[in-house]
Design a protein around this motif. Structure first.
Motif, PDB file in Angstrom:
ATOM      1  N   VAL A 138       0.869  -1.112   0.171  1.00 59.56           N
ATOM      2  CA  VAL A 138      -0.052   0.106  -0.121  1.00 59.56           C
ATOM      3  C   VAL A 138       0.816   1.393  -0.135  1.00 59.56           C
ATOM      4  O   VAL A 138       0.869   1.941  -0.933  1.00 59.56           O
ATOM      5  CB  VAL A 138      -0.965   0.125   1.477  1.00 59.56           C
ATOM      6  N   LEU A 139       1.705   1.413   0.760  1.00 59.16           N
ATOM      7  CA  LEU A 139       2.881   2.522   1.067  1.00 59.16           C
ATOM      8  C   LEU A 139       3.192   2.467  -0.136  1.00 59.16           C
ATOM      9  O   LEU A 139       3.377   3.840  -1.574  1.00 59.16           O
ATOM     10  CB  LEU A 139       3.529   2.095   2.105  1.00 59.16           C
ATOM     11  N   HIS A 140       3.974   1.791  -1.059  1.00 56.45           N
ATOM     12  CA  HIS A 140       4.835   1.172  -1.925  1.00 56.45           C
ATOM     13  C   HIS A 140       3.572   2.208  -3.665  1.00 56.45           C
ATOM     14  O   HIS A 140       4.336   3.192  -5.227  1.00 56.45           O
ATOM     15  CB  HIS A 140       5.451  -0.122  -2.893  1.00 56.45           C
ATOM     16  N   ALA A 141       2.742   1.876  -3.315  1.00 56.19           N
ATOM     17  CA  ALA A 141       1.292   2.410  -4.109  1.00 56.19           C
ATOM     18  C   ALA A 141       1.132   4.053  -3.997  1.00 56.19           C
ATOM     19  O   ALA A 141       1.462   4.559  -5.109  1.00 56.19           O
ATOM     20  CB  ALA A 141      -0.067   1.617  -4.156  1.00 56.19           C
ATOM     21  N   ALA A 142       1.271   4.615  -2.878  1.00 56.00           N
ATOM     22  CA  ALA A 142       1.363   5.813  -2.806  1.00 56.00           C
ATOM     23  C   ALA A 142       2.879   5.883  -3.507  1.00 56.00           C
ATOM     24  O   ALA A 142       3.024   7.031  -3.967  1.00 56.00           O
ATOM     25  CB  ALA A 142       1.355   6.457  -0.755  1.00 56.00           C
ATOM     26  N   VAL A 165      -2.929   9.205  -3.202  1.00 57.31           N
ATOM     27  CA  VAL A 165      -1.569   9.341  -1.856  1.00 57.31           C
ATOM     28  C   VAL A 165      -2.919  10.292  -0.713  1.00 57.31           C
ATOM     29  O   VAL A 165      -2.397   9.411   0.416  1.00 57.31           O
ATOM     30  CB  VAL A 165      -1.045  10.417  -2.515  1.00 57.31           C
ATOM     31  N   LEU A 166      -3.634  11.054  -1.017  1.00 54.36           N
ATOM     32  CA  LEU A 166      -4.215  11.699   0.893  1.00 54.36           C
ATOM     33  C   LEU A 166      -5.424  11.151   1.027  1.00 54.36           C
ATOM     34  O   LEU A 166      -6.121  10.615   2.158  1.00 54.36           O
ATOM     35  CB  LEU A 166      -4.606  12.889   0.275  1.00 54.36           C
ATOM     36  N   GLY A 167      -6.694   9.748  -0.333  1.00 55.05           N
ATOM     37  CA  GLY A 167      -7.491   9.002   0.436  1.00 55.05           C
ATOM     38  C   GLY A 167      -7.186   8.050   0.665  1.00 55.05           C
ATOM     39  O   GLY A 167      -7.538   7.517   1.458  1.00 55.05           O
ATOM     40  N   ILE A 168      -7.014   6.811  -0.867  1.00 56.50           N
ATOM     41  CA  ILE A 168      -7.420   5.827  -1.066  1.00 56.50           C
ATOM     42  C   ILE A 168      -6.337   5.137   0.208  1.00 56.50           C
ATOM     43  O   ILE A 168      -6.145   4.029   0.759  1.00 56.50           O
ATOM     44  CB  ILE A 168      -7.496   5.315  -1.750  1.00 56.50           C
ATOM     45  N   THR A 169      -5.104   5.135   0.466  1.00 50.53           N
ATOM     46  CA  THR A 169      -3.816   4.950   0.555  1.00 50.53           C
ATOM     47  C   THR A 169      -3.695   5.253   1.850  1.00 50.53           C
ATOM     48  O   THR A 169      -3.216   4.144   2.774  1.00 50.53           O
ATOM     49  CB  THR A 169      -2.726   5.608  -0.222  1.00 50.53           C
ATOM     50  N   ALA A 196     -17.677   1.450   7.079  1.00 50.54           N
ATOM     51  CA  ALA A 196     -18.830   1.106   5.972  1.00 50.54           C
ATOM     52  C   ALA A 196     -19.378   1.820   6.165  1.00 50.54           C
ATOM     53  O   ALA A 196     -19.235   2.737   4.992  1.00 50.54           O
ATOM     54  CB  ALA A 196     -20.097   0.005   7.491  1.00 50.54           C
ATOM     55  N   THR A 197     -19.684   3.631   6.463  1.00 48.48           N
ATOM     56  CA  THR A 197     -19.923   4.456   6.128  1.00 48.48           C
ATOM     57  C   THR A 197     -19.063   5.234   4.735  1.00 48.48           C
ATOM     58  O   THR A 197     -19.248   5.531   3.978  1.00 48.48           O
ATOM     59  CB  THR A 197     -20.565   5.921   6.935  1.00 48.48           C
ATOM     60  N   PHE A 198     -17.702   5.114   4.892  1.00 50.58           N
ATOM     61  CA  PHE A 198     -16.239   5.620   4.250  1.00 50.58           C
ATOM     62  C   PHE A 198     -16.981   4.689   2.804  1.00 50.58           C
ATOM     63  O   PHE A 198     -17.034   5.219   1.874  1.00 50.58           O
ATOM     64  CB  PHE A 198     -15.522   5.720   5.244  1.00 50.58           C
ATOM     65  N   LEU A 199     -16.735   3.359   2.995  1.00 45.03           N
ATOM     66  CA  LEU A 199     -17.729   2.613   1.923  1.00 45.03           C
ATOM     67  C   LEU A 199     -18.448   2.894   1.129  1.00 45.03           C
ATOM     68  O   LEU A 199     -18.237   3.267   0.164  1.00 45.03           O
ATOM     69  CB  LEU A 199     -16.827   0.965   2.226  1.00 45.03           C
ATOM     70  N   LEU A 200     -19.484   3.489   2.164  1.00 39.99           N
ATOM     71  CA  LEU A 200     -19.750   3.534   1.264  1.00 39.99           C
ATOM     72  C   LEU A 200     -20.535   4.921   0.541  1.00 39.99           C
ATOM     73  O   LEU A 200     -20.253   5.122  -0.267  1.00 39.99           O
ATOM     74  CB  LEU A 200     -21.961   3.748   1.903  1.00 39.99           C
ATOM     75  N   LEU A 201     -19.818   6.030  -0.065  1.00 41.46           N
ATOM     76  CA  LEU A 201     -19.387   7.479   0.205  1.00 41.46           C
ATOM     77  C   LEU A 201     -18.856   6.797  -0.741  1.00 41.46           C
ATOM     78  O   LEU A 201     -18.268   7.352  -2.248  1.00 41.46           O
ATOM     79  CB  LEU A 201     -18.151   8.158   1.228  1.00 41.46           C
ATOM     80  N   ILE A 202     -17.081   5.923  -0.420  1.00 44.91           N
ATOM     81  CA  ILE A 202     -16.695   5.621  -2.106  1.00 44.91           C
ATOM     82  C   ILE A 202     -17.672   5.281  -2.696  1.00 44.91           C
ATOM     83  O   ILE A 202     -17.035   5.361  -4.300  1.00 44.91           O
ATOM     84  CB  ILE A 202     -15.604   4.768  -1.498  1.00 44.91           C
ATOM     85  N   THR A 203     -18.644   4.942  -2.368  1.00 44.36           N
ATOM     86  CA  THR A 203     -18.791   3.457  -4.164  1.00 44.36           C
ATOM     87  C   THR A 203     -19.732   3.968  -4.232  1.00 44.36           C
ATOM     88  O   THR A 203     -19.931   4.204  -5.514  1.00 44.36           O
ATOM     89  CB  THR A 203     -19.616   1.661  -3.323  1.00 44.36           C
ATOM     90  N   THR A 204     -20.578   5.693  -3.771  1.00 46.96           N
ATOM     91  CA  THR A 204     -21.363   5.694  -4.609  1.00 46.96           C
ATOM     92  C   THR A 204     -20.986   6.787  -5.065  1.00 46.96           C
ATOM     93  O   THR A 204     -21.024   6.947  -6.551  1.00 46.96           O
ATOM     94  CB  THR A 204     -21.933   7.145  -2.946  1.00 46.96           C
ATOM     95  N   ILE A 205     -19.746   7.265  -5.005  1.00 50.02           N
ATOM     96  CA  ILE A 205     -18.691   8.560  -5.838  1.00 50.02           C
ATOM     97  C   ILE A 205     -18.563   7.701  -6.959  1.00 50.02           C
ATOM     98  O   ILE A 205     -18.673   8.386  -8.298  1.00 50.02           O
ATOM     99  CB  ILE A 205     -17.337   8.675  -4.967  1.00 50.02           C
ATOM    100  N   ALA A 206     -17.776   6.526  -6.291  1.00 49.61           N
ATOM    101  CA  ALA A 206     -17.483   5.675  -8.230  1.00 49.61           C
ATOM    102  C   ALA A 206     -19.205   5.592  -9.209  1.00 49.61           C
ATOM    103  O   ALA A 206     -18.970   5.417  -9.909  1.00 49.61           O
ATOM    104  CB  ALA A 206     -17.069   4.373  -7.703  1.00 49.61           C
ATOM    105  N   VAL A 207     -19.531   4.721  -8.738  1.00 50.89           N
ATOM    106  CA  VAL A 207     -21.227   5.167  -8.961  1.00 50.89           C
ATOM    107  C   VAL A 207     -21.782   6.593  -9.930  1.00 50.89           C
ATOM    108  O   VAL A 207     -21.901   5.921 -10.925  1.00 50.89           O
ATOM    109  CB  VAL A 207     -22.478   4.379  -8.190  1.00 50.89           C
ATOM    110  N   ALA A 208     -21.735   6.996  -8.845  1.00 54.05           N
ATOM    111  CA  ALA A 208     -22.395   8.300 -10.232  1.00 54.05           C
ATOM    112  C   ALA A 208     -20.882   8.701 -10.289  1.00 54.05           C
ATOM    113  O   ALA A 208     -21.470   9.339 -11.949  1.00 54.05           O
ATOM    114  CB  ALA A 208     -22.354   9.305  -8.660  1.00 54.05           C
TER     115      ALA A 208
END
Length: 369
Positions: A138-142, A165-169, A196-208
């Protein structure tokens, strides 16, 4: 404060919504032809789904053997995430060209991974080792996202790098670190609800985002696809010259002047400068950096500034290595003349383009004379 039972019920409801969003995303991805990117996205979705179900406020014993499967999916996220980041941000990323010993080592690790999680159910020190490797990936991905930010010519990818860098990692790192924490903190109801709430936010943004790309009002899907192809177009392996994405008739007067200035810079071998960056070149051409990024991408077909530099420099290197007048000149000196700071980057760039090191290339030429 809300009772634990109410928190758990709300947590389960949100997780069901996340799973629904993931199913929707999976359906949207499967509508398009298969590709490495779509397969990685599907794998990420499955891994996140495993995480959503495994970390739900449900006693472990109620999962039965399903818990082992979910554990395999969940802990695979860091590995899939690393592959996805490499695919998105490293234009020359190609696992098929990895050395055979590396592939065998990865296969062995895969067997250990399945044994530690599928058979031992994470109940050994091997699980901690997998977590440590996951954190490193994960750190190497960043690092990959940060390293290529300045040279990236695509605005969409530059924004994605910042998000990684700032979010997913950061989020992924927190999850992995929590695996080393005491179980009472790791399984706290409040943390589970936040997760769970954070994942819902991320998936909602991805769907939109996915819906907007495919069904943007007033912009047909075919036009969107053409725009995306134009933005990410790049030379294919074996091409002697990058593909021109936009015809000259489509250029604005400002772009035409900038393109002419860039051609002059290249004709004068300005790319032999040491430490040349896209911002430095923009200053020399007296133009905004974002305009130069767009022009190089859309008229030269490059997605990365360093790729253009390497193509130009390697082409010059081949000419010099073929020329008998340079037979006695050390390869290091040639590399320094072309703008490289050391022999290592020059060797890697040359081999990526010709599948030979400069020494091998020169030797073949001399043997043919």
């Amino acid at each position: 404060m809300m009772p634990i039972e109410s928190l758990s019920q709300l947590d389960l409801l949100i997780r069901m919504m996340v799973l629904g969003q993931l199913l929707l995303l999976g359906g949207l991805v499967l509508r398009e032809p298969a590709s490495r990117l779509r397969l990685l996205l599907l794998a990420c979705g499955l891994s996140v789904a495993g995480l959503v179900m495994l970390t739900a406020p449900i006693p472990d014993e109620q999962y039965g053997l399903l818990r082992n499967v979910l554990l395999i999916l969940t802990d695979a996220f860091a590995f899939i995430f690393w592959l996805l980041i490499c695919h998105l941000f490293e234009d020359d990323f190609n696992p098929g060209k990895w050395p055979t010993p590396v592939k065998w080592l990865l296969g062995l690790f895969g067997l250990v991974y399945l044994y530690a999680l599928g058979i031992q159910a994470g109940g050994s020190i091997l699980h901690d080792l997998i977590h440590a490797i996951s954190l490193g990936l994960v750190l190497h991905a960043a690092y990959i996202a940060w390293r290529g930010f300045k040279a990236d010519l695509l605005d969409t990818r530059r924004r994605a790098r910042v998000m990684v860098v700032l979010g997913i990692t950061l989020y992924s790192t927190i999850l992995v670190i929590f695996e080393f924490a005491d179980e009472r903190y790791r399984n706290a109801a409040v943390f589970g609800l936040f997760n769970a709430t954070f994942l819902l936010l991320i998936t909602t943004i991805a769907v939109a985002r996915t819906f907007r790309l495919q069904y943007e009002p007033g912009k047909p899907a075919a036009e969107i696809a053409a725009t995306e192809r134009q933005e990410i177009a790049r030379p294919q392996p074996g091409d002697s010259q990058p593909t021109l994405v936009r015809h000259q008739s489509e250029w604005s007067p400002a772009d035409a002047r900038l393109s002419k200035a860039l051609d002059s810079f290249i004709a004068e071998c300005g790319y032999h400068q040491h430490g040349l960056t896209i911002s430095g070149l923009a200053s020399q051409l007296n133009c905004p950096e974002h305009r130069l990024r767009r022009l190089i991408n859309q008229t030269r077909g490059y997605r990365n500034f360093n790729s253009m530099l390497n193509d130009l420099r390697v082409a010059d290197a081949r000419e010099r290595l073929v020329d008998p007048a340079y037979d006695d000149k050390p390869i290091l000196s040639i590399a320094l003349d072309l703008g490289y700071d050391s022999i290592g980057p020059f060797n890697r760039a040359f081999k990526a383009k010709t599948e030979q090191t400069p020494s091998e290339f020169r030797g073949d030429i001399q043997n043919r004379r």
